[in-house]
Design a protein around this motif. Sequence first.
Motif, short mmCIF file in Angstrom:
data_model
loop_
_atom_site.label_atom_id
_atom_site.label_comp_id
_atom_site.label_asym_id
_atom_site.label_seq_id
_atom_site.Cartn_x
_atom_site.Cartn_y
_atom_site.Cartn_z
N LYS A 200 0.83 -1.21 0.00
CA LYS A 200 0.00 0.00 0.00
C LYS A 200 0.86 1.26 0.00
O LYS A 200 1.97 1.27 0.54
N SER A 201 0.33 2.31 -0.60
CA SER A 201 1.01 3.60 -0.59
C SER A 201 0.51 4.42 0.59
O SER A 201 -0.68 4.39 0.92
N VAL A 202 1.42 5.12 1.26
CA VAL A 202 1.11 5.81 2.51
C VAL A 202 1.56 7.27 2.42
O VAL A 202 2.71 7.55 2.08
N ALA A 203 0.65 8.17 2.75
CA ALA A 203 0.97 9.60 2.84
C ALA A 203 0.85 10.02 4.31
O ALA A 203 -0.17 9.75 4.95
N LEU B 85 7.83 -1.26 8.40
CA LEU B 85 7.71 -2.60 9.00
C LEU B 85 6.50 -3.35 8.44
O LEU B 85 6.51 -4.57 8.34
N ALA B 86 5.45 -2.60 8.08
CA ALA B 86 4.22 -3.22 7.58
C ALA B 86 4.26 -3.54 6.09
O ALA B 86 3.32 -4.13 5.56
N GLY B 87 5.34 -3.14 5.40
CA GLY B 87 5.49 -3.48 3.99
C GLY B 87 4.91 -2.48 3.01
O GLY B 87 4.61 -2.85 1.87
N ALA B 88 4.77 -1.22 3.42
CA ALA B 88 4.24 -0.21 2.49
C ALA B 88 5.14 -0.09 1.27
O ALA B 88 6.37 -0.19 1.37
N SER B 89 4.53 0.15 0.12
CA SER B 89 5.30 0.25 -1.13
C SER B 89 5.89 1.64 -1.33
O SER B 89 7.03 1.78 -1.79
N THR B 90 5.12 2.66 -0.99
CA THR B 90 5.57 4.04 -1.14
C THR B 90 5.17 4.83 0.09
O THR B 90 4.02 4.77 0.52
N ILE B 91 6.12 5.56 0.66
CA ILE B 91 5.84 6.39 1.83
C ILE B 91 6.26 7.82 1.51
O ILE B 91 7.44 8.08 1.23
N THR B 92 5.30 8.71 1.53
CA THR B 92 5.57 10.13 1.26
C THR B 92 5.19 10.95 2.47
O THR B 92 4.08 10.80 3.00
N VAL B 93 6.10 11.80 2.92
CA VAL B 93 5.88 12.64 4.09
C VAL B 93 5.79 14.09 3.66
O VAL B 93 6.53 14.54 2.77
N PHE B 94 4.90 14.83 4.32
CA PHE B 94 4.68 16.24 4.01
C PHE B 94 4.93 17.08 5.25
O PHE B 94 4.46 16.77 6.34
N ASP B 95 5.66 18.18 5.07
CA ASP B 95 5.91 19.13 6.16
C ASP B 95 6.34 20.43 5.51
O ASP B 95 6.52 20.50 4.29
N LEU C 76 -5.41 13.70 -1.50
CA LEU C 76 -4.46 12.65 -1.89
C LEU C 76 -5.06 11.25 -1.78
O LEU C 76 -4.52 10.29 -2.35
N LEU C 77 -6.14 11.09 -1.05
CA LEU C 77 -6.68 9.77 -0.74
C LEU C 77 -7.29 9.08 -1.95
O LEU C 77 -8.09 9.66 -2.68
#
Length: 350
Positions: free
Chosen positions: A174-177, A194-204, A260-261
């Motif tokens: 899963k992709s995670v924002a 740890l959960a196996g996310a495919s893409t992790i994007t952080v916003f700040d 984004l959802l």
Amino acid sequence: MRQLFVTSIRDFEKNTMGTVDMMEAPMPEPKDEEIRIKVVYASICGSDTHILTGNLGEMESTTRSMLPMSFGHELSGVIDKVGSTAEKMGFKVGQKVVANYAKYCGCCENCREGKVNLCSNMGYRMNGFSEYAVYHMSQIFPIPDDADLKDYALVEPLTVALSSAEQAKISYGKSVAIMGAGGLGMMLVQLARLAGASTITVFDIVPEKLELALENGADYALNSAEEGVAERAIELAGGRYDCVLEGTGATAAAKLGLQLLARDGDAVYFAMYGKDPILPVNLQSDLYWDQKHIHGMIQGAWQFPKSIRMIPRMDFSKIIQKEHTLTNYKQAFEDLYSKKYAKIVIKMDE
């Protein structure tokens, strides 16, 4: 004993931030079902930031009426004194422990249905920034004898991160924002890995925190204030995001998260929001057509045992960026106001 108190909150007219002062307080004595902890580490929470920066919304008048106000609820320490009933339950002097600041009645409908975080008669003991603190035995959780107390001071916020991650249904592929690169945001980055996310994007919006997000394992770190950031993020992930987690407390970030959802995706809003906390939702396109799932989350009450077990899997050396002594508490809160650091801890026993 020494204890920190919030003595004022932000004055917008004078453009001053809230203040924290150290005062002498009486040594608390535990009752039969209570336990006294010698606090070793206490961590500054995002909700403490809300109090001091005046981003309180409907809670402002209540907070002002409580000043000077004890605070602090992310802590670890060692049992110093045990009430007679608590002793019969197996608690003993010298045990390393963490505490849940919330006490649940156990009798209301929500408690009896296992929804203790929604307890109708919840009590709070916000006294973590003190040399000694007393809690009911139901609020105390033993931790391993060899536990690093600095890391375990973050058990309570990790319960929030775990609950949010589970609500968002983060899993393999899963992709995670993640909106916000503070302490909880960085925990969520590690949990998503740890959960196996495919893409992790952080916003700040803070450059130092965007760099930290990449160090913690994010694939991308984007400035949420930049024009076209939503389109850029969707392009990088190859589509909209399966999981969105919003922890900034900023309505602009809350709106971006919903944008984004993905269809049938899960968004979790776990922050405190201040003035005008309204999220516009298109009932036709967002809910009916796209079947988006919007969740709220308050406290990770049932997650303490799991959070304690998860601490060894986390790398808090990449999250706890500043450590101060109790004597140097003023600098700790100056660092907080700089917004550069994900997590700041105070060592209470000097």
